[in-house]
Design an enzyme around this catalytic site. Sequence first.
Site, PDB file in Angstrom:
ATOM      1  N   LYS A 297     -15.534  -1.137  -2.441  1.00  0.00           N
ATOM      2  CA  LYS A 297     -14.353  -0.296  -2.631  1.00  0.00           C
ATOM      3  C   LYS A 297     -13.260  -1.107  -3.312  1.00  0.00           C
ATOM      4  CE  LYS A 297     -10.667   0.705  -0.485  1.00  0.00           C
ATOM      5  NZ  LYS A 297      -9.790   0.875  -1.661  1.00  0.00           N
TER       6      LYS A 297
ATOM      7  N   GLU B 158     -10.593 -12.895   3.874  1.00  0.00           N
ATOM      8  CA  GLU B 158      -9.737 -13.797   3.102  1.00  0.00           C
ATOM      9  C   GLU B 158      -8.383 -13.107   3.008  1.00  0.00           C
ATOM     10  OE1 GLU B 158      -7.456 -14.885   0.763  1.00  0.00           O
ATOM     11  OE2 GLU B 158      -8.762 -14.756  -1.003  1.00  0.00           O
TER      12      GLU B 158
ATOM     13  N   CYS C 163      -3.453 -14.984  -3.925  1.00  0.00           N
ATOM     14  CA  CYS C 163      -3.513 -15.361  -2.510  1.00  0.00           C
ATOM     15  C   CYS C 163      -3.207 -16.846  -2.315  1.00  0.00           C
ATOM     16  CB  CYS C 163      -4.870 -15.007  -1.932  1.00  0.00           C
ATOM     17  SG  CYS C 163      -6.235 -15.597  -2.934  1.00  0.00           S
TER      18      CYS C 163
ATOM     19  N   GLU D  69       4.348 -14.114   3.167  1.00  0.00           N
ATOM     20  CA  GLU D  69       3.745 -14.018   1.834  1.00  0.00           C
ATOM     21  C   GLU D  69       4.544 -13.015   0.994  1.00  0.00           C
ATOM     22  OE1 GLU D  69      -0.282 -12.297   1.527  1.00  0.00           O
ATOM     23  OE2 GLU D  69      -0.769 -14.015   0.272  1.00  0.00           O
TER      24      GLU D  69
HETATM   25  P1  NDP Z   1      -4.226  -4.330   1.647  1.00  0.00           P
HETATM   26  O1  NDP Z   1      -4.684  -5.363   2.593  1.00  0.00           O
HETATM   27  O2  NDP Z   1      -3.712  -3.048   2.165  1.00  0.00           O
HETATM   28  O3  NDP Z   1      -5.381  -3.953   0.600  1.00  0.00           O
HETATM   29  C1  NDP Z   1      -6.569  -4.678   0.380  1.00  0.00           C
HETATM   30  C2  NDP Z   1      -7.770  -3.731   0.350  1.00  0.00           C
HETATM   31  O4  NDP Z   1      -7.963  -3.171   1.648  1.00  0.00           O
HETATM   32  C3  NDP Z   1      -7.599  -2.542  -0.595  1.00  0.00           C
HETATM   33  O5  NDP Z   1      -8.827  -2.183  -1.178  1.00  0.00           O
HETATM   34  C4  NDP Z   1      -7.141  -1.461   0.371  1.00  0.00           C
HETATM   35  O6  NDP Z   1      -7.355  -0.157  -0.131  1.00  0.00           O
HETATM   36  C5  NDP Z   1      -8.012  -1.748   1.565  1.00  0.00           C
HETATM   37  N1  NDP Z   1      -7.563  -1.163   2.827  1.00  0.00           N
HETATM   38  C6  NDP Z   1      -6.308  -0.816   3.193  1.00  0.00           C
HETATM   39  N2  NDP Z   1      -6.312  -0.296   4.440  1.00  0.00           N
HETATM   40  C7  NDP Z   1      -7.593  -0.306   4.871  1.00  0.00           C
HETATM   41  C8  NDP Z   1      -8.252   0.111   6.076  1.00  0.00           C
HETATM   42  N3  NDP Z   1      -7.581   0.651   7.090  1.00  0.00           N
HETATM   43  N4  NDP Z   1      -9.583  -0.049   6.181  1.00  0.00           N
HETATM   44  C9  NDP Z   1     -10.281  -0.593   5.174  1.00  0.00           C
HETATM   45  N5  NDP Z   1      -9.727  -0.988   4.003  1.00  0.00           N
HETATM   46  C10 NDP Z   1      -8.399  -0.860   3.853  1.00  0.00           C
HETATM   47  O7  NDP Z   1      -3.136  -4.992   0.727  1.00  0.00           O
HETATM   48  P2  NDP Z   1      -1.932  -4.227  -0.021  1.00  0.00           P
HETATM   49  O8  NDP Z   1      -2.469  -3.680  -1.253  1.00  0.00           O
HETATM   50  O9  NDP Z   1      -1.238  -3.268   0.886  1.00  0.00           O
HETATM   51  O10 NDP Z   1      -0.936  -5.430  -0.288  1.00  0.00           O
HETATM   52  C11 NDP Z   1       0.018  -5.767   0.731  1.00  0.00           C
HETATM   53  C12 NDP Z   1       0.199  -7.246   0.817  1.00  0.00           C
HETATM   54  O11 NDP Z   1      -1.033  -7.854   1.164  1.00  0.00           O
HETATM   55  C13 NDP Z   1       0.592  -7.936  -0.485  1.00  0.00           C
HETATM   56  O12 NDP Z   1       1.947  -7.854  -0.725  1.00  0.00           O
HETATM   57  C14 NDP Z   1       0.120  -9.328  -0.220  1.00  0.00           C
HETATM   58  O13 NDP Z   1       1.076 -10.010   0.550  1.00  0.00           O
HETATM   59  C15 NDP Z   1      -1.145  -9.132   0.591  1.00  0.00           C
HETATM   60  N6  NDP Z   1      -2.345  -9.193  -0.251  1.00  0.00           N
HETATM   61  C16 NDP Z   1      -3.128 -10.305  -0.191  1.00  0.00           C
HETATM   62  C17 NDP Z   1      -4.197 -10.405  -1.051  1.00  0.00           C
HETATM   63  C18 NDP Z   1      -5.084 -11.612  -1.060  1.00  0.00           C
HETATM   64  O14 NDP Z   1      -5.590 -11.955  -2.113  1.00  0.00           O
HETATM   65  N7  NDP Z   1      -5.346 -12.207   0.075  1.00  0.00           N
HETATM   66  C19 NDP Z   1      -4.526  -9.386  -2.027  1.00  0.00           C
HETATM   67  C20 NDP Z   1      -3.694  -8.223  -1.942  1.00  0.00           C
HETATM   68  C21 NDP Z   1      -2.634  -8.166  -1.094  1.00  0.00           C
HETATM   69  P3  NDP Z   1      -6.133   0.580  -0.915  1.00  0.00           P
HETATM   70  O15 NDP Z   1      -5.875  -0.186  -2.131  1.00  0.00           O
HETATM   71  O16 NDP Z   1      -6.666   1.912  -1.218  1.00  0.00           O
HETATM   72  O17 NDP Z   1      -4.989   0.614   0.047  1.00  0.00           O
END
Ligand code: NDP
Length: 487
Positions: A182, A257, A291, A390
């Site tokens: 996904k 991660e 990240c 972050e």
């Molecule tokens: P999320 O953790 O919400 O998103 C990461 C993935 O998880 C996306 O594919 C998202 O789908 C999915 N997801 C969200 N909720 C669920 C759930 N309940 N069950 C399963 N999958 C889920 O990150 P955000 O996009 O909200 O970003 C918020 C913050 O997270 C950023 O500002 C940053 O600080 C951090 N982040 C860290 C990352 C890293 O590389 N470690 C990468 C991205 C964000 P969908 O996109 O549809 O919500």
Amino acid sequence: MTETLAPVRPGKLIINGEKVDAASGRTFTTVNPATEEPICAVAEAGPEDVERAVTAARAAFDAGPWGRMRPAERQRILFRLGDLILEHGDELARLETLDNGKPIFESRQIDVPMAANCFHYFAGWATKLAGETLPVSPAFFTYTLREPLGVVGAIVPWNFPMIMVGWKAAPALAAGNTVVLKPAELTPLTAIRIAELALEAGVPPGVFNVLPGKGSIAGEAMVKHPGVDKITFTGSTEVGKHIMKTAADTVKKVTLELGGKSPNIVFADADLDAAVKGATTGIYYGKGEVCAAGSRLLVESSVHDEFVAKLAERAKKLQPADPLDPKTRLGALVSEAQMKKVLGYVETGTREGARLAAGGARQPVNGKGWFVQATVLDGVENRMRVAQEEIFGPVLAVIRFDDADDAVRKANDIPYGLAAGVWTRDVKKAHAVARRIQAGTVWVNAYNFYDAGMPFGGTKASGFGRDLGPESLREYTQVKSVWINLE
Ligand code: NDP
């Protein structure tokens, strides 16, 4: 050339080797962060689509050809996929930049080769995953088999949509698993395109499925589904914790991660010009939506003022610009919400007492887009929110330290533990500090280097398990012990 200028086709779900609409018929629109304009409609997966994809992946694993195929054949197909990614490099880079807002320079020169590199590297592993013969007793012939887990659910974020497909799907597929991936709702396009290329490369139907859609719906349904054996996730700590709890109900394995707040430590004896460059790329590469971004810059007090002056000068030169222009090095943040979050932190930082040494504001390009200036917050104390949380944007928090002990104490005084940088000419100090830092990766006199062959992942609140390298294959395989009675 015509390929790179073609309009973007509506995105479909890829289930069982077919491009299909969502069962509900629902779609969402993906938007270009640099222009705020829609790119195309994308099918939005719901629970019924998750059911269809997991059923297809299950069948492809349990009875299908992937696991039974000679490893050399799997290797050939995955290697071909790596080649196809390179052959479609211009098209994929353009899609990534349109969807994510990152400079085309990065999409073309870093993301495309890295994604291809993952498939090339892990293709090679398909033929090298072996068990062991273990001499337990003369009465038995005892050995282990290293076997795939089954169906792997991959949930990936928006900051490196194409690279994440490589990091997650390449090792999982090489080990003989099938995959349901996904992509993030904000950036689904390159994952869909790579799934199409996978079919072209010869990956059989059902082996690699892609479900664009909402995390709270499609992602959640994947994590709950009893037919999924493992979830590999990259994203926020909050969602990671939630996934871990939900996965417990079906005793799923998880790899998480979860980002970081990584210290980039500059000692006074470093090559300061190289360190200034390293600090700059450490935070502004990928607009800081990385990240492992070196978002906490720890600078030894004796060189602090000189260092920050040089850094601020460099940051001011790094102007946001059109991400499709090959000269651009600072693109648009992925969404308006992310931009507001980042600007909110700049405000919090200055309210907490930090000094704005560069940037700090939104800077639209041609009157549009979610661009934020390369920002330096100086005079930050480690207890401040801008030092502990972050931000995930082009905002660097500069903190002073007095000596190596102080640097290590401040570096580790944080819930996260993903990565770190150390800048020094003293080789003993470099090794000693690298050992004492709580992080999954430490770069010495370098920052932000990655390779398919080198493990990457975190400790503490940055998660557990590893992507990449031989280590990642452990995440997608399990060991079976076989006892043959010889008496
Ligand atoms: P999320 O953790 O919400 O998103 C990461 C993935 O998880 C996306 O594919 C998202 O789908 C999915 N997801 C969200 N909720 C669920 C759930 N309940 N069950 C399963 N999958 C889920 O990150 P955000 O996009 O909200 O970003 C918020 C913050 O997270 C950023 O500002 C940053 O600080 C951090 N982040 C860290 C990352 C890293 O590389 N470690 C990468 C991205 C964000 P969908 O996109 O549809 O919500």
